[in-house]
Motif scaffolding. Structure first.
Motif, PDB file in Angstrom:
ATOM      1  N   CYS A 250       0.817  -1.196   0.011  1.00  0.00           N
ATOM      2  CA  CYS A 250       0.006   0.054  -0.057  1.00  0.00           C
ATOM      3  C   CYS A 250       0.884   1.148   0.135  1.00  0.00           C
ATOM      4  O   CYS A 250       1.736   1.437   0.659  1.00  0.00           O
ATOM      5  N   SER A 251       0.399   2.268  -0.586  1.00  0.00           N
ATOM      6  CA  SER A 251       1.125   3.366  -0.646  1.00  0.00           C
ATOM      7  C   SER A 251       0.752   4.287   0.488  1.00  0.00           C
ATOM      8  O   SER A 251      -0.036   3.963   0.978  1.00  0.00           O
ATOM      9  N   LYS A 252       1.662   5.295   0.615  1.00  0.00           N
ATOM     10  CA  LYS A 252       1.481   6.484   1.990  1.00  0.00           C
ATOM     11  C   LYS A 252       0.075   6.950   1.495  1.00  0.00           C
ATOM     12  O   LYS A 252      -0.613   7.104   2.620  1.00  0.00           O
TER      13      LYS A 252
ATOM     14  N   THR B 166      -1.431 -10.427  -4.386  1.00  0.00           N
ATOM     15  CA  THR B 166      -0.194 -10.556  -4.624  1.00  0.00           C
ATOM     16  C   THR B 166       0.263  -9.536  -6.105  1.00  0.00           C
ATOM     17  O   THR B 166      -0.673  -9.631  -7.121  1.00  0.00           O
ATOM     18  N   PRO B 167       1.027  -8.526  -6.159  1.00  0.00           N
ATOM     19  CA  PRO B 167       1.392  -7.681  -7.063  1.00  0.00           C
ATOM     20  C   PRO B 167       1.884  -8.315  -8.173  1.00  0.00           C
ATOM     21  O   PRO B 167       2.494  -9.437  -8.127  1.00  0.00           O
ATOM     22  N   GLU B 168       1.997  -7.631  -9.255  1.00  0.00           N
ATOM     23  CA  GLU B 168       2.485  -8.167 -10.487  1.00  0.00           C
ATOM     24  C   GLU B 168       4.143  -8.255 -10.301  1.00  0.00           C
ATOM     25  O   GLU B 168       4.557  -9.003 -10.751  1.00  0.00           O
ATOM     26  N   ASP B 169       4.561  -7.148  -9.600  1.00  0.00           N
ATOM     27  CA  ASP B 169       5.935  -6.940  -9.432  1.00  0.00           C
ATOM     28  C   ASP B 169       6.263  -7.403  -7.839  1.00  0.00           C
ATOM     29  O   ASP B 169       6.010  -6.437  -6.942  1.00  0.00           O
ATOM     30  N   ILE B 170       6.541  -8.510  -7.396  1.00  0.00           N
ATOM     31  CA  ILE B 170       6.549  -8.839  -5.981  1.00  0.00           C
ATOM     32  C   ILE B 170       7.927  -8.272  -5.462  1.00  0.00           C
ATOM     33  O   ILE B 170       7.832  -8.100  -4.271  1.00  0.00           O
TER      34      ILE B 170
ATOM     35  N   ALA C   7       8.317  -4.907  -6.016  1.00  0.00           N
ATOM     36  CA  ALA C   7       8.159  -3.472  -5.749  1.00  0.00           C
ATOM     37  C   ALA C   7       7.975  -3.169  -4.329  1.00  0.00           C
ATOM     38  O   ALA C   7       8.106  -4.108  -3.430  1.00  0.00           O
ATOM     39  N   PRO C   8       8.467  -1.786  -4.175  1.00  0.00           N
ATOM     40  CA  PRO C   8       8.522  -1.492  -2.468  1.00  0.00           C
ATOM     41  C   PRO C   8       7.402  -1.891  -2.069  1.00  0.00           C
ATOM     42  O   PRO C   8       6.261  -1.804  -2.091  1.00  0.00           O
ATOM     43  N   HIS C   9       7.679  -2.227  -0.583  1.00  0.00           N
ATOM     44  CA  HIS C   9       6.662  -2.998   0.279  1.00  0.00           C
ATOM     45  C   HIS C   9       7.489  -2.904   1.827  1.00  0.00           C
ATOM     46  O   HIS C   9       8.593  -2.995   1.964  1.00  0.00           O
ATOM     47  N   VAL C  10       6.465  -3.040   2.632  1.00  0.00           N
ATOM     48  CA  VAL C  10       6.815  -3.394   4.073  1.00  0.00           C
ATOM     49  C   VAL C  10       6.233  -4.773   4.365  1.00  0.00           C
ATOM     50  O   VAL C  10       5.626  -5.440   3.630  1.00  0.00           O
ATOM     51  N   VAL C  11       6.585  -5.203   5.382  1.00  0.00           N
ATOM     52  CA  VAL C  11       5.946  -6.698   5.979  1.00  0.00           C
ATOM     53  C   VAL C  11       5.390  -6.391   7.205  1.00  0.00           C
ATOM     54  O   VAL C  11       5.920  -5.709   8.041  1.00  0.00           O
ATOM     55  N   ARG C  12       3.926  -6.961   7.245  1.00  0.00           N
ATOM     56  CA  ARG C  12       3.395  -6.667   8.528  1.00  0.00           C
ATOM     57  C   ARG C  12       3.194  -8.197   9.159  1.00  0.00           C
ATOM     58  O   ARG C  12       2.964  -9.084   8.424  1.00  0.00           O
ATOM     59  N   PHE C  13       3.071  -8.122  10.408  1.00  0.00           N
ATOM     60  CA  PHE C  13       2.806  -9.178  11.317  1.00  0.00           C
ATOM     61  C   PHE C  13       1.107  -9.640  11.077  1.00  0.00           C
ATOM     62  O   PHE C  13       0.328  -8.509  11.197  1.00  0.00           O
TER      63      PHE C  13
END
Length: 479
Positions: free
Chosen positions: A112-114, A141-145, A147-153
Motif C-alpha cells: 500500500c502507498s502512503k 500478490t502484485p505483478e511485481d513482487i 516492488a517497494p513494500h513493508v512486511v506486516r505481522f
C-alpha cells in the motif's frame, strides 16, 4: 515454527533478565532504576543478567550515547553475564525469522502507498473508528513482487491478550484493538517491536522488567512470540519517576544522566540505594547494602504508583556512605574529583585520611575535594568574615606563643598539637577559642574546618608553622 536459538543457553539457569536501553541519549535515572531492578531480580534468583543495546533507530543512535550507557552501568557496578549485544549486528537473524514467517503465513508483504494509508486513516477517523490497517494486501500478490513494500505481522483478530504483570496484576487487551504492525520497513530494516521479540527469545529472557511506557507494546510482542511458538516471559512494568515538583523527571530537574551524579560527587552505593527505594521497600528500612538488596528484592513489592525524586534524601544517603564505607574505598572515587578540580593531591596527606576527617562535613565528594584544597595547596586569601572576627591585633600573642610550642614539638602528633594549644591558652589565661579560631584561619584560610589538632597534623608541621607566621604578618599589617 522452530528456529534454533543463536545463544548457548545454560538449561540450569531458571531466571534470565535483561536491560535493553536505546542509545539515543544518556543512561537516565529511570533507566538506571529499571536496570537495577532487573539486575537485582536476576541476582536474587541466582540467575543471569543480559545487557542489550537496542540501536535500531539509526538516525538518533550515537556511539557517544552507547559509551555513556556502558560507563553508567559500570559505574553503578551492575555487571552483566552476557553482552553487550547490539541489534544492528543482528539484522540477518531478524530477516531470517521474518522470511520464514512470510512462508508460513504468519506475516505478509504490504504494498500500500502512503497516499492510500492516509486516505484510509482519514476515513476511519471521520467514521469515529480506531485507525488500523484494513489488511488490503493480506491475500493479494502484485505483478511485481519486488516492488517497494513493508512486511506486516498477521495479528489475531479474535480473542484477547492476557498477561499477569508482576507489578500491575492481570492486564487484558482485545486483539481487535491491535493492528497488523509493520515488522520490516521498505528499506529492509526490521522494526523495534519485532527485534525485541526475537532477542528476548534467542537470549532466553524469562523476566522482562521495563518502564510502564512499554505496556502498549507488550500485547503485540506476546502475539508475535505465540506465533513463533516461543515461551512468553513474565513482564513487570515499573512506574515513572517524577521530579520534586510532581512533574515527569526531565533535564530541568538537574542531573538526569547517571554520570552527572558521579560528576556531582555521589557514590554509586548511594545512588543504587536511593533508586531501589524509588518504588520498592522492605518495611521501614532505608539503608540497604548491596547484599541486602539482592537478598530482599522481589518484583511483587514494587509499587504501581509513580515515585518522586528527592535530592535531599539522596544527599543524606550519600553522606551516610561517605562516612561508613571503608575510607580507602571512598578515596578511589574522591581521587577522580581531585583530578577533575586540578588539585595535586600527591603533596599532602593520603586521600583516605581526608575522607575520614571531612566525611562528617561533606555531603558529596565534589564538595569534599573543594574543601580539602588547603591540605595540599597554599591559599591566596583569607575568608573576609572570619578575618574581621578572628584576626584582630590581640590574636598575635596566642599565634606567636602557639608557634613557639609547635616548633618545639619533636613528634608531630594530634596529641602534642592539642597539648600545645592547651598550654598556650593556659599560659595566656585566655579561652581555648581565642587560640583555636585564629589558628584555624591561619592554617586553612577559613573559619570552618575539622578539629585543629587533626587538621594541623594532616597539613604538616612545616606548612602549619609557615602559615601561622604568614598570618601574624598579615595581622600586623592590617591592624
Amino acid at each position: 515454527m522452530k528456529i534454533e536459538t543463536l545463544f548457548p543457553l545454560d538449561p540450569n539457569v531458571k531466571v534470565r533478565t535483561r536491560f535493553a536501553p536505546s542509545p539515543t541519549g544518556y543512561l537516565h535515572v529511570g533507566g538506571a532504576r529499571t536496570a537495577l531492578y532487573s539486575w537485582l531480580y536476576a541476582k536474587h534468583n541466582q540467575g543471569e543478567f543480559v545487557l542489550r543495546i537496542e540501536d535500531t533507530d539509526l538516525e538518533r543512535s550515537t556511539p557517544e550515547a552507547t559509551q555513556a550507557i556502558l560507563e553508567g552501568m559500570e559505574w553503578l557496578n551492575l555487571e552483566w553475564e552476557h553482552g553487550p549485544y547490539y541489534q544492528t549486528k543482528r539484522f540477518d537473524r531478524y530477516n531470517q525469522v521474518i522470511d520464514q514467517m512470510i512462508e508460513q503465513g504468519l506475516a505478509y508483504r504490504c504494498y500500500c502507498s502512503k497516499e492510500r494509508l492516509e486516505t484510509l486513516r482519514t476515513e476511519q477517523e471521520n467514521n469515529k473508528e480506531k485507525p488500523r490497517y484494513d489488511r488490503h494486501c493480506v491475500h493479494s500478490t502484485p505483478e511485481d513482487i519486488n516492488a517497494p513494500h513493508v512486511v506486516r505481522f498477521k495479528n489475531p483478530t479474535e480473542g484477547s491478550v492476557i498477561f499477569d504483570d508482576a507489578v500491575r496484576g492481570r492486564i487484558e487487551i482485545s486483539n481487535s484493538e491491535l493492528d497488523d504492525l509493520i515488522i520490516r520497513r521498505t528499506d529492509g530494516s526490521p522494526t523495534y517491536n519485532f527485534c525485541v521479540v526475537v532477542d528476548d527469545w534467542d537470549m532466553g529472557i524469562t523476566h522482562v522488567v521495563r518502564g510502564e511506557d512499554h505496556i502498549n507494546n507488550t500485547p503485540r510482542q506476546i502475539n508475535i512470540l505465540k506465533a513463533l511458538g516461543a515461551p512468553i516471559p513474565v513482564y513487570a512494568h515499573v512506574s515513572m519517576i517524577l521530579g520534586d515538583d510532581g512533574q515527569k523527571l526531565s533535564k530541568r530537574h538537574g542531573a538526569v544522566g547517571v554520570m552527572q551524579y558521579r560528576d556531582d560527587g555521589y557514590l554509586p552505593e548511594a545512588l543504587n540505594n536511593y533508586l531501589v527505594r524509588l518504588g520498592w521497600g522492605h518495611g521501614d528500612q532505608e539503608i540497604f547494602s548491596r547484599e541486602e538488596m539482592i537478598e530482599l528484592f522481589n518484583l511483587e513489592a514494587v509499587s504501581k504508583s509513580a515515585s518522586a525524586f528527592n535530592t535531599e534524601k539522596l544527599q543524606w544517603l550519600n553522606q551516610h556512605y561517605i562516612r561508613t564505607l571503608d575510607p580507602n574505598y571512598v578515596a578511589k572515587y574522591l581521587e577522580w574529583h581531585m583530578q577533575h578540580q586540578g588539585i595535586n593531591y600527591s603533596n599532602g596527606p593520603a586521600l583516605a585520611e581526608i575522607v575520614s576527617v571531612l566525611g562528617e562535613r561533606c555531603k558529596t565528594l565534589k564538595e569534599m575535594a573543594s574543601a580539602s584544597r588547603y591540605f595540599f595547596e597554599e591559599f591566596t586569601a583569607y575568608d573576609e568574615k572570619a578575618v574581621a572576627k578572628n584576626f584582630k591585633a590581640e590574636a598575635i600573642a596566642p599565634l606567636a606563643k602557639l608557634s613557639e610550642k609547635l616548633t618545639a614539638c619533636n613528634d608531630w602528633t594530634v596529641e602534642n598539637i592539642h597539648e600545645a594549644m592547651n598550654q598556650t591558652a593556659q599560659e595566656l589565661e585566655i579561652g581555648m577559642g581565642k587560640v583555636g579560631m585564629p589558628f584555624r584561619l591561619a592554617v586553612t584560610g577559613s573559619g570552618q574546618s575539622p578539629s585543629m589538632d587533626i587538621t594541623a597534623k594532616l597539613v604538616g608541621k612545616e606548612r602549619t608553622l609557615a602559615r601561622v607566621q604568614k598570618a601574624i604578618e598579615f595581622i600586623q599589617t592590617h591592624n
